[in-house]
Design an enzyme around this catalytic site. Sequence first.
Site, PDB file in Angstrom:
ATOM      1  NE  ARG A 141      -3.437   0.398   2.194  1.00 56.63           N
ATOM      2  CZ  ARG A 141      -3.741   0.954   3.526  1.00 56.63           C
ATOM      3  NH1 ARG A 141      -3.252   0.426   5.081  1.00 56.63           N
ATOM      4  NH2 ARG A 141      -4.044   2.266   3.845  1.00 56.63           N
TER       5      ARG A 141
ATOM      6  CG  ASP B 105      -3.694   9.308   0.344  1.00 50.76           C
ATOM      7  OD1 ASP B 105      -3.365  10.038   1.521  1.00 50.76           O
ATOM      8  OD2 ASP B 105      -4.475   8.888   0.548  1.00 50.76           O
TER       9      ASP B 105
ATOM     10  CG  HIS C 297      -8.035   6.565  10.581  1.00 51.10           C
ATOM     11  ND1 HIS C 297      -9.200   6.151   9.617  1.00 51.10           N
ATOM     12  CD2 HIS C 297      -8.388   6.596  12.009  1.00 51.10           C
ATOM     13  CE1 HIS C 297      -9.975   6.311  10.965  1.00 51.10           C
ATOM     14  NE2 HIS C 297      -9.852   6.687  11.760  1.00 51.10           N
TER      15      HIS C 297
ATOM     16  CB  CYS D 155       9.708   0.722  18.384  1.00 54.43           C
ATOM     17  SG  CYS D 155      10.681  -0.281  19.369  1.00 54.43           S
TER      18      CYS D 155
ATOM     19  CB  CYS E  22      11.851   2.450  22.577  1.00 53.77           C
ATOM     20  SG  CYS E  22      12.024   2.250  21.260  1.00 53.77           S
TER      21      CYS E  22
ATOM     22  CB  SER F  41     -18.390   4.258   3.578  1.00 57.88           C
ATOM     23  OG  SER F  41     -16.977   3.804   4.921  1.00 57.88           O
TER      24      SER F  41
ATOM     25  CG  ASN G 277     -19.566   9.301  -0.856  1.00 60.44           C
ATOM     26  OD1 ASN G 277     -19.699   8.427  -2.128  1.00 60.44           O
ATOM     27  ND2 ASN G 277     -18.928   8.479  -0.634  1.00 60.44           N
ATOM     28  N   PRO G 278     -19.791  10.019  -4.700  1.00 61.85           N
ATOM     29  CG  PRO G 278     -18.325   8.482  -5.622  1.00 61.85           C
ATOM     30  CD  PRO G 278     -18.749   9.821  -4.415  1.00 61.85           C
TER      31      PRO G 278
HETATM   32  P1  NAD Z   1     -14.010   3.520   2.633  1.00 61.56           P
HETATM   33  O1  NAD Z   1     -13.111   2.796   1.538  1.00 61.56           O
HETATM   34  O2  NAD Z   1     -15.172   2.928   4.091  1.00 61.56           O
HETATM   35  O3  NAD Z   1     -15.170   4.753   1.843  1.00 61.56           O
HETATM   36  C1  NAD Z   1     -14.479   5.509   0.683  1.00 61.56           C
HETATM   37  C2  NAD Z   1     -16.293   6.327   0.017  1.00 61.56           C
HETATM   38  O4  NAD Z   1     -15.349   6.860  -0.662  1.00 61.56           O
HETATM   39  C3  NAD Z   1     -17.214   5.398  -0.365  1.00 61.56           C
HETATM   40  O5  NAD Z   1     -18.570   6.148   0.637  1.00 61.56           O
HETATM   41  C4  NAD Z   1     -17.381   5.523  -2.024  1.00 61.56           C
HETATM   42  O6  NAD Z   1     -18.615   6.072  -2.380  1.00 61.56           O
HETATM   43  C5  NAD Z   1     -16.489   6.977  -1.818  1.00 61.56           C
HETATM   44  N1  NAD Z   1     -15.711   7.650  -3.534  1.00 61.56           N
HETATM   45  C6  NAD Z   1     -15.443   6.235  -3.975  1.00 61.56           C
HETATM   46  N2  NAD Z   1     -14.825   7.502  -5.333  1.00 61.56           N
HETATM   47  C7  NAD Z   1     -15.396   8.488  -4.572  1.00 61.56           C
HETATM   48  C8  NAD Z   1     -14.602   9.612  -5.496  1.00 61.56           C
HETATM   49  N3  NAD Z   1     -14.250   9.464  -6.632  1.00 61.56           N
HETATM   50  N4  NAD Z   1     -14.658  11.226  -4.916  1.00 61.56           N
HETATM   51  C9  NAD Z   1     -15.719  11.437  -3.745  1.00 61.56           C
HETATM   52  N5  NAD Z   1     -16.008  10.292  -3.174  1.00 61.56           N
HETATM   53  C10 NAD Z   1     -15.649   8.213  -3.613  1.00 61.56           C
HETATM   54  O7  NAD Z   1     -13.113   5.080   3.023  1.00 61.56           O
HETATM   55  P2  NAD Z   1     -12.887   5.763   4.358  1.00 61.56           P
HETATM   56  O8  NAD Z   1     -15.047   5.792   4.857  1.00 61.56           O
HETATM   57  O9  NAD Z   1     -12.527   6.657   4.323  1.00 61.56           O
HETATM   58  O10 NAD Z   1     -12.923   5.037   5.989  1.00 61.56           O
HETATM   59  C11 NAD Z   1     -12.609   3.186   5.897  1.00 61.56           C
HETATM   60  C12 NAD Z   1     -10.595   3.885   6.546  1.00 61.56           C
HETATM   61  O11 NAD Z   1      -9.630   2.830   5.989  1.00 61.56           O
HETATM   62  C13 NAD Z   1     -10.273   5.045   6.609  1.00 61.56           C
HETATM   63  O12 NAD Z   1      -9.837   4.393   8.342  1.00 61.56           O
HETATM   64  C14 NAD Z   1      -9.131   5.149   6.611  1.00 61.56           C
HETATM   65  O13 NAD Z   1      -8.023   5.643   7.093  1.00 61.56           O
HETATM   66  C15 NAD Z   1      -8.410   3.916   5.721  1.00 61.56           C
HETATM   67  N6  NAD Z   1      -8.035   4.297   4.287  1.00 61.56           N
HETATM   68  C16 NAD Z   1      -7.342   5.089   3.993  1.00 61.56           C
HETATM   69  C17 NAD Z   1      -7.117   5.079   2.656  1.00 61.56           C
HETATM   70  C18 NAD Z   1      -5.719   6.492   1.988  1.00 61.56           C
HETATM   71  O14 NAD Z   1      -5.281   6.877   2.541  1.00 61.56           O
HETATM   72  N7  NAD Z   1      -5.859   6.498   0.450  1.00 61.56           N
HETATM   73  C19 NAD Z   1      -7.403   4.173   1.644  1.00 61.56           C
HETATM   74  C20 NAD Z   1      -8.288   3.194   1.880  1.00 61.56           C
HETATM   75  C21 NAD Z   1      -8.912   3.382   3.897  1.00 61.56           C
HETATM   76 ZN    ZN Z   2      12.328   0.755  20.072  1.00 62.49          ZN
END
Ligand code: NAD
Ligand code: ZN
Length: 243
Positions: A68, A102, A117, A125, A128, A188, A212-213
């Site tokens: 990732r 990210d 997050h 670690c 420590c 979501s 959101n879509p």
């Molecule tokens: P999720 O994966 O549960 O949901 C993603 C949401 O984004 C959905 O509601 C979807 O409809 C929407 N979506 C998809 N494409 C889109 C676009 N182009 N524009 C706007 N919205 C769009 O994600 P979440 O609710 O953020 O929660 C999941 C957890 O996953 C979080 O805690 C996060 O830390 C982690 N996560 C982070 C990343 C990252 O850092 N990029 C990636 C995946 C998961």
């Molecule tokens: Zn250490």
Amino acid sequence: MISDKTKLKLKGAKKICVLTGAGISAESGIPTFRGSGGLWKNFRAEDLATPDAFRRNPSLVWEWYHWRRNICKNANPNLAHFVIAEMEKHYSSFLLVTQNVDGLHPRAGSKRLLEIHGNIFTARCLKCETIFPIEDKEYPEHLVYCPKCASLSRPHIVWFGESYDVGILEEIYSYTSNIDIVIIIGTSGQVSVPVQIALNAINRGAYSIEINPDESTISNNVDEFIKGKAGEILPSISQLLQE
Ligand code: NAD
Ligand code: ZN
């Protein structure tokens, strides 16, 4: 696409909070957890991003995080990330709360930012608790060890079922207790704390906009649900602010 009422609110607001989730980075090519591409080797994220999964098989969890992290490193911020960085300059009081790990928001220039997050480029670690950057190299059996005490380390991420940094949450709740607008993008609503942050702001009187879509668990509670991709909707907000 955006109602006149929302346009007026966006133009008149002084203090705002933007809350983002994985969806905002989807157009940068980073898979969301629940969308297509969210599966890795047939594991669900909920079965890998947990303390239990790490205890059972740290090598497997690390392998997933290295995969990732590599995707995040090679991705670039998209228009939505850049518009949010611009909004920070436009409003006198601004806070971005992201669930994303990210690093694309800071790379787009966001400064008033809380990554609730954690960040996928850092490790912690187990012994420590030193927090350190993960190097770009091959780790034997994918495992990462502490540069200080050589103990096994874990991704510096808040996993499912883990508690949040209390200081960060207090800062967010205090800020969002009297804001004009909250904008919720690409989440979501399956993770409870971000939902609570949004609902708390709404209950305290903030005008709420969701982009959101697809509908989320918060959609019924917002003043305006804007159906569409972040990278397509946010540029029209940016244009509006410049008018
Ligand atoms: P999720 O994966 O549960 O949901 C993603 C949401 O984004 C959905 O509601 C979807 O409809 C929407 N979506 C998809 N494409 C889109 C676009 N182009 N524009 C706007 N919205 C769009 O994600 P979440 O609710 O953020 O929660 C999941 C957890 O996953 C979080 O805690 C996060 O830390 C982690 N996560 C982070 C990343 C990252 O850092 N990029 C990636 C995946 C998961
Ligand atoms: Zn250490």
